[in-house]
Design a protein around this motif. Structure first.
Motif: not given
Length: 390
Positions: A247-260
């Motif tokens: 779920e944390a990876a999804k949040l980073a993806n939606y926020a466009k923090y791709q490296r994170l």
């Protein structure tokens, strides 16, 4: 009904030889054993969790999304067209080239215009990134909280360090408040997932996930009723260990923090492999199959419980294969192919179809392929997968 109840609660199925329900119904003062009636409290708690989720998404997750500049996109609506709407609702939502050609001639439209209409129509009712962010933030918060509680509870439990303690004195093992709260909270959460599935983002694997949640509720309830709760807490904690990372990876993806996002996805994969392919079979299955056989011996519900856990391990292997395949493609190609369950369609799909049509019309010509990096810019492109997986 009485005959069914007597058959269902048959002591020879639920407990080892010479153990009866009466033995557990009247314990010594100050001693409590798990009872089936305890599980009823999970139902109103599930409704409470669902209500808390609504408030959380509105007053906590949504402001966080705005801080990250995630807005609710207004999708372009397809222009009203009775012919295409009828095809969309009754025939197919993704017409092939034959349907496209026929509709193009019938409406006197270009094929690309028909494609665009179907793409807009499919996306018309799809949830925005804001909606998906709020949903993932709620799940991340709960998974992290329940995993933290589980670790804290098990750290003080004897069976965490010696799994044989799961079977000594079985089934006369005292129900502690911490164990009860852990079980009821997990059970209530999965009940709430079953309720919310009808209001959440609709995915292609809706039925599969519904069955998964139902099986999880059944397994948790089953292990509680026959007092295999100690080993049940180990199973729950092992499964919670990787969920919050996804779920944390999804949040980073939606926020466009791709490296994170990529880093979290790699961490999720590592934790998933360790917990599901090493800890679960060599620690938990070892105690439920071999140590329990040695200490209490097999009986009917023992066979069923271990059978369900072995089915669960089979699913672990399958899911691990899917994750490994995606990771391998990411390393070889520099990006991950789009997840089948992804619920947002980009215009690049339409452009790709157009290129294919042009290539068919002019096989000797070289058509420029559209750039499709899924926003990764050459990174380990886990974003397309974590966007809508599980």
């Amino acid at each position: 009904m009485a005959a069914f109840s007597a058959w269902f609660w048959n002591e020879r199925f639920w407990f080892p030889h010479n153990v009866t329900w009466a033995d557990l119904a009247d314990p010594a003062p100050g001693v409590e054993y798990p009872k089936a009636g305890h599980l009823l409290s999970a139902l109103p708690l599930a409704l409470g969790i669902f209500a808390v989720r609504i408030l959380f998404e509105r007053f906590i997750a949504r402001p966080c999304a705005y801080m990250l500049r995630i807005q609710g996109e207004v999708s372009r609506r397809a222009q009203p067209n009775a012919v295409l709407e009828k095809v969309f609702t009754s025939i197919t939502k993704c017409p092939d080239s034959r349907h496209l050609d026929g509709l193009s001639k019938q409406l006197d439209w270009e094929v690309r215009k028909v494609q665009r209409w179907f793409r807009h129509r499919r996306n018309q009712d799809k949830p925005s990134t804001l909606t998906k962010f709020c949903e993932s933030m709620w799940r991340f918060t709960f998974y992290l909280s329940i995993f933290s509680y589980g670790i804290q509870f098990l750290w003080q439990s004897s069976w965490m360090w010696d799994t044989r303690q799961c079977w000594y004195s079985y089934p006369y093992q005292v129900l502690t408040p911490g164990l009860y709260y852990y079980y009821v909270m997990e059970l209530a959460f999965y009940w709430s997932l079953m309720f919310s599935q009808f209001t959440d983002i609709k995915r292609k694997d809706f039925l599969i996930m519904f069955i998964h949640h139902l099986a999880t509720v059944g397994l948790i309830s089953f292990s509680y009723v026959n007092n295999m709760a100690r080993v049940g807490t180990l199973v729950m904690c092992v499964h919670d260990a990787s969920d919050f990372l996804l779920e944390a990876a999804k949040l980073a993806n939606y926020a466009k923090y791709q490296r994170l996002c990529d880093s979290l996805f790699v961490l999720f994969g590592v934790v998933f492999f360790i917990t599901r392919l090493i800890i679960f079979p060599f620690w938990i299955l070892n105690t439920t199959v071999f140590e329990s056989w040695e200490i209490i011996g097999p009986y009917p519900s023992w066979w069923l419980f271990n059978g369900l856990l072995l089915v669960l391990q089979t699913l672990h292997i399958f899911w691990s294969y899917l994750i490994a395949r995606i990771a391998f493609k990411a390393i070889v190609r520099g990006k991950v192919s789009k997840d089948d369950r992804s619920d947002i369609e980009s215009s690049s799909e339409e452009e790709t179809e157009t290129v294919k049509i042009k290539n068919k019309a002019a096989p000797n010509s070289v058509a420029a392929s559209p750039k499709r990096e899924n926003g990764t810019n050459g990174h380990f492109a886990s974003g397309a997968w974590v966007q809508d997986h599980w």
